[in-house]
Design an enzyme around this catalytic site. Sequence first.
Site, PDB file in Angstrom:
ATOM      1  N   ALA A 242       0.831  -1.213   0.000  1.00 16.15           N
ATOM      2  CA  ALA A 242       0.000   0.000   0.000  1.00 16.15           C
ATOM      3  C   ALA A 242       0.862   1.258   0.000  1.00 16.15           C
ATOM      4  CB  ALA A 242      -0.916   0.007   1.221  1.00 16.15           C
TER       5      ALA A 242
ATOM      6  N   PHE B 204       4.306   3.825  -1.012  1.00 21.11           N
ATOM      7  CA  PHE B 204       4.691   4.677  -2.145  1.00 21.11           C
ATOM      8  C   PHE B 204       5.153   3.823  -3.337  1.00 21.11           C
ATOM      9  CE2 PHE B 204       8.706   7.131  -3.490  1.00 21.11           C
ATOM     10  CZ  PHE B 204       8.078   7.756  -4.544  1.00 21.11           C
ATOM     11  N   ILE B 205       6.177   3.028  -3.130  1.00 19.96           N
ATOM     12  CA  ILE B 205       6.689   2.207  -4.229  1.00 19.96           C
ATOM     13  C   ILE B 205       5.739   1.035  -4.465  1.00 19.96           C
ATOM     14  CG2 ILE B 205       8.627   0.751  -4.993  1.00 19.96           C
ATOM     15  CD1 ILE B 205      10.434   2.512  -3.121  1.00 19.96           C
TER      16      ILE B 205
ATOM     17  N   LEU C 265       8.531  -5.325   0.719  1.00 25.10           N
ATOM     18  CA  LEU C 265       8.779  -3.879   0.780  1.00 25.10           C
ATOM     19  C   LEU C 265       8.467  -3.302   2.162  1.00 25.10           C
ATOM     20  CD1 LEU C 265       6.953  -2.781  -2.532  1.00 25.10           C
ATOM     21  CD2 LEU C 265       9.350  -3.367  -2.295  1.00 25.10           C
TER      22      LEU C 265
ATOM     23  N   ALA D 195       8.447  -1.878   5.589  1.00 28.49           N
ATOM     24  CA  ALA D 195       9.565  -1.474   6.445  1.00 28.49           C
ATOM     25  C   ALA D 195       9.268  -0.130   7.091  1.00 28.49           C
ATOM     26  CB  ALA D 195      10.858  -1.357   5.626  1.00 28.49           C
TER      27      ALA D 195
ATOM     28  N   THR E 189      11.054   3.331   7.567  1.00 28.51           N
ATOM     29  CA  THR E 189      11.982   3.848   6.555  1.00 28.51           C
ATOM     30  C   THR E 189      12.723   5.152   6.904  1.00 28.51           C
ATOM     31  OG1 THR E 189      10.224   5.045   5.449  1.00 28.51           O
ATOM     32  CG2 THR E 189      10.613   2.804   4.685  1.00 28.51           C
TER      33      THR E 189
ATOM     34  N   SER F 172      18.572  -0.931   0.452  1.00 20.52           N
ATOM     35  CA  SER F 172      18.807   0.514   0.387  1.00 20.52           C
ATOM     36  C   SER F 172      20.279   0.833   0.197  1.00 20.52           C
ATOM     37  CB  SER F 172      18.314   1.131   1.703  1.00 20.52           C
ATOM     38  OG  SER F 172      18.868   2.387   1.898  1.00 20.52           O
TER      39      SER F 172
ATOM     40  N   TYR G 296      18.617   2.251  10.755  1.00 23.55           N
ATOM     41  CA  TYR G 296      17.845   1.876   9.560  1.00 23.55           C
ATOM     42  C   TYR G 296      18.723   1.094   8.586  1.00 23.55           C
ATOM     43  CZ  TYR G 296      15.733   2.396   4.934  1.00 23.55           C
ATOM     44  OH  TYR G 296      15.245   2.142   3.665  1.00 23.55           O
TER      45      TYR G 296
HETATM   46  N1  LIG Z   1      11.666   5.506  -0.834  1.00 21.64           N
HETATM   47  C1  LIG Z   1      12.979   5.415  -0.849  1.00 21.64           C
HETATM   48  O1  LIG Z   1      13.692   6.388  -1.147  1.00 21.64           O
HETATM   49  C2  LIG Z   1      13.643   4.110  -0.524  1.00 21.64           C
HETATM   50  C3  LIG Z   1      15.040   4.026  -0.648  1.00 21.64           C
HETATM   51  C4  LIG Z   1      15.660   2.827  -0.326  1.00 21.64           C
HETATM   52  C5  LIG Z   1      14.920   1.726   0.063  1.00 21.64           C
HETATM   53  N2  LIG Z   1      13.562   1.849   0.189  1.00 21.64           N
HETATM   54  C6  LIG Z   1      12.816   0.680   0.663  1.00 21.64           C
HETATM   55  O2  LIG Z   1      11.712   0.463  -0.188  1.00 21.64           O
HETATM   56  C7  LIG Z   1      10.626  -0.076   0.570  1.00 21.64           C
HETATM   57  C8  LIG Z   1       9.363   0.705   0.312  1.00 21.64           C
HETATM   58  O3  LIG Z   1       9.586   2.048   0.686  1.00 21.64           O
HETATM   59  P1  LIG Z   1       8.539   3.199   0.395  1.00 21.64           P
HETATM   60  O4  LIG Z   1       9.308   4.408   0.058  1.00 21.64           O
HETATM   61  O5  LIG Z   1       7.487   2.721  -0.530  1.00 21.64           O
HETATM   62  O6  LIG Z   1       7.963   3.420   1.840  1.00 21.64           O
HETATM   63  P2  LIG Z   1       6.441   3.596   2.351  1.00 21.64           P
HETATM   64  O7  LIG Z   1       6.555   3.969   3.780  1.00 21.64           O
HETATM   65  O8  LIG Z   1       5.662   4.465   1.448  1.00 21.64           O
HETATM   66  O9  LIG Z   1       5.860   2.124   2.223  1.00 21.64           O
HETATM   67  C9  LIG Z   1       6.113   1.138   3.180  1.00 21.64           C
HETATM   68  C10 LIG Z   1       4.811   0.404   3.404  1.00 21.64           C
HETATM   69  O10 LIG Z   1       5.062  -0.593   4.411  1.00 21.64           O
HETATM   70  C11 LIG Z   1       3.995  -0.561   5.337  1.00 21.64           C
HETATM   71  N3  LIG Z   1       4.521  -1.028   6.614  1.00 21.64           N
HETATM   72  C12 LIG Z   1       5.357  -0.388   7.462  1.00 21.64           C
HETATM   73  N4  LIG Z   1       5.604  -1.161   8.527  1.00 21.64           N
HETATM   74  C13 LIG Z   1       4.917  -2.317   8.332  1.00 21.64           C
HETATM   75  C14 LIG Z   1       4.769  -3.516   9.075  1.00 21.64           C
HETATM   76  N5  LIG Z   1       5.366  -3.664  10.262  1.00 21.64           N
HETATM   77  N6  LIG Z   1       3.988  -4.506   8.572  1.00 21.64           N
HETATM   78  C15 LIG Z   1       3.357  -4.370   7.376  1.00 21.64           C
HETATM   79  N7  LIG Z   1       3.447  -3.245   6.628  1.00 21.64           N
HETATM   80  C16 LIG Z   1       4.224  -2.236   7.104  1.00 21.64           C
HETATM   81  C17 LIG Z   1       3.531   0.878   5.398  1.00 21.64           C
HETATM   82  O11 LIG Z   1       2.177   0.967   5.840  1.00 21.64           O
HETATM   83  C18 LIG Z   1       3.706   1.312   3.942  1.00 21.64           C
HETATM   84  O12 LIG Z   1       2.515   1.120   3.212  1.00 21.64           O
HETATM   85  C19 LIG Z   1      11.092  -0.088   2.019  1.00 21.64           C
HETATM   86  O13 LIG Z   1      11.557  -1.386   2.321  1.00 21.64           O
HETATM   87  C20 LIG Z   1      12.244   0.880   2.049  1.00 21.64           C
HETATM   88  O14 LIG Z   1      13.189   0.540   3.045  1.00 21.64           O
HETATM   89  C21 LIG Z   1      12.908   3.005  -0.092  1.00 21.64           C
END
Ligand SMILES: NC(=O)c1ccc[n+]([C@@H]2O[C@H](COP(=O)([O-])OP(=O)(O)OC[C@H]3O[C@@H](n4cnc5c(N)ncnc54)[C@H](O)[C@@H]3O)[C@@H](O)[C@H]2O)c1
Length: 362
Positions: A16, A18-19, A87, A89, A91, A133, A191
């Site tokens: 649900a 961003f990515i 995904l 996490a 973050t 990451s 992190y």
């Molecule tokens: N956005 C970035 O710049 C970036 C960079 C490097 C790595 N990442 C990694 O990409 C992944 C997705 O990141 P994003 O930017 O979409 O973040 P985001 O916060 O938009 O999405 C993360 C999703 O995980 C869900 N979540 C959080 N904790 C949870 C839990 N305990 N159980 C179930 N769901 C949970 C949240 O509700 C959210 O929908 C993450 O693993 C993040 O570490 C993101």
Amino acid sequence: MVRKIESMKILVTGGAGFIGSRLVRKLIEFGAGEILVYDSLHPQVHGDNAAFPDFPDGVTCVRGSVEDAANLTNALVAFDPDIVVHLAAETGTGQSQDEIARYCTANVTGTANLLQGIGFLPPRIRPFLLSSSRSIYGEGPHVAPDGSPSRALCRRADAMQNGDFNVYDAKGRVLQGVRVADGLPEPLSVYASTKLMQEQLLLNCAEPKRLDPRILRFQNVYGPGQSLRNPYTGVLSIFTAQILAGKTIDLYEDGGMVRDFVFVDDVVDACVAALQGSEPLKEAIDIGAGEDTTIRAVAAELLTICGADPQQRMQVSGRFRPGDIKYACADIAPAKRHLDWAPRVSLNTGLQLLVDWARGSA
Ligand SMILES: NC(=O)c1ccc[n+]([C@@H]2O[C@H](COP(=O)([O-])OP(=O)(O)OC[C@H]3O[C@@H](n4cnc5c(N)ncnc54)[C@H](O)[C@@H]3O)[C@@H](O)[C@H]2O)c1
């Protein structure tokens, strides 16, 4: 060789987010059979009273935390995915320094629960995509003034308090960051340590659980859909929200921190490419735009796109966050080689799309 993802059952934890939400839609476009989104709808990301995005047919959503081993295992066993995309996490780099147990529980124990739950599924080979990451590299590779590689020391808080944001080596030389591809891990934040641990856990469990690991290390992902309310992550979303609220942008350190901003749709394409590849990925793959941009430059570009004057609307504050690094940029040659992937969206176009979206959601 291309693995067909048509008709496959795909579990997306954090789907649900961003990515995740864009990846889920893309996978459906690619003909995925069924998708199970498992997401806690974290209030820090989604706000209170959040609902799942309006996904197309073929997507089922279960609200649950990866920290809840029983709930996660039940969902896994009932769905029996062919592919796992992990995904979910916590973050926020800065926040992780204060909320240590919370980050370890969600990111490390959550991943452990997922891997353990997979042990209850009928045995067969399953691709497992992990969103790691760039942060796992810490300051990352650097060169000395004579161009020779030199190991960067962790920047000291007392030096930064005095306005010195340089990176030094043990000989006291000021170093320059260089692009990284599958470099030596040296995480400098909680992190980052949890993301490295996720990778290690996956690699430790790959053979016994018959998983085919696809580890991608993302640089700074930005674009429409990134939470505008989460103050802990997504510097460009934070800047955009501040600009649209008429505020002045506060540039941390001396504004000279370098980041590699990669547009979300490019990242989604990289995920799809990693899932479609049928050759084992022998190394983690760095995913970025491959272009280094200072925070000052990106803030100025964002302000200009919003019709604001960069001279008036940004200021260097000298503030800093422990765990932040000076230079981050990916060498994307391995991604081109192994995934046949390259970013397509320029920074200017991506920022324009981010601003248009943020204006619509403000
Ligand atoms: N956005 C970035 O710049 C970036 C960079 C490097 C790595 N990442 C990694 O990409 C992944 C997705 O990141 P994003 O930017 O979409 O973040 P985001 O916060 O938009 O999405 C993360 C999703 O995980 C869900 N979540 C959080 N904790 C949870 C839990 N305990 N159980 C179930 N769901 C949970 C949240 O509700 C959210 O929908 C993450 O693993 C993040 O570490 C993101």
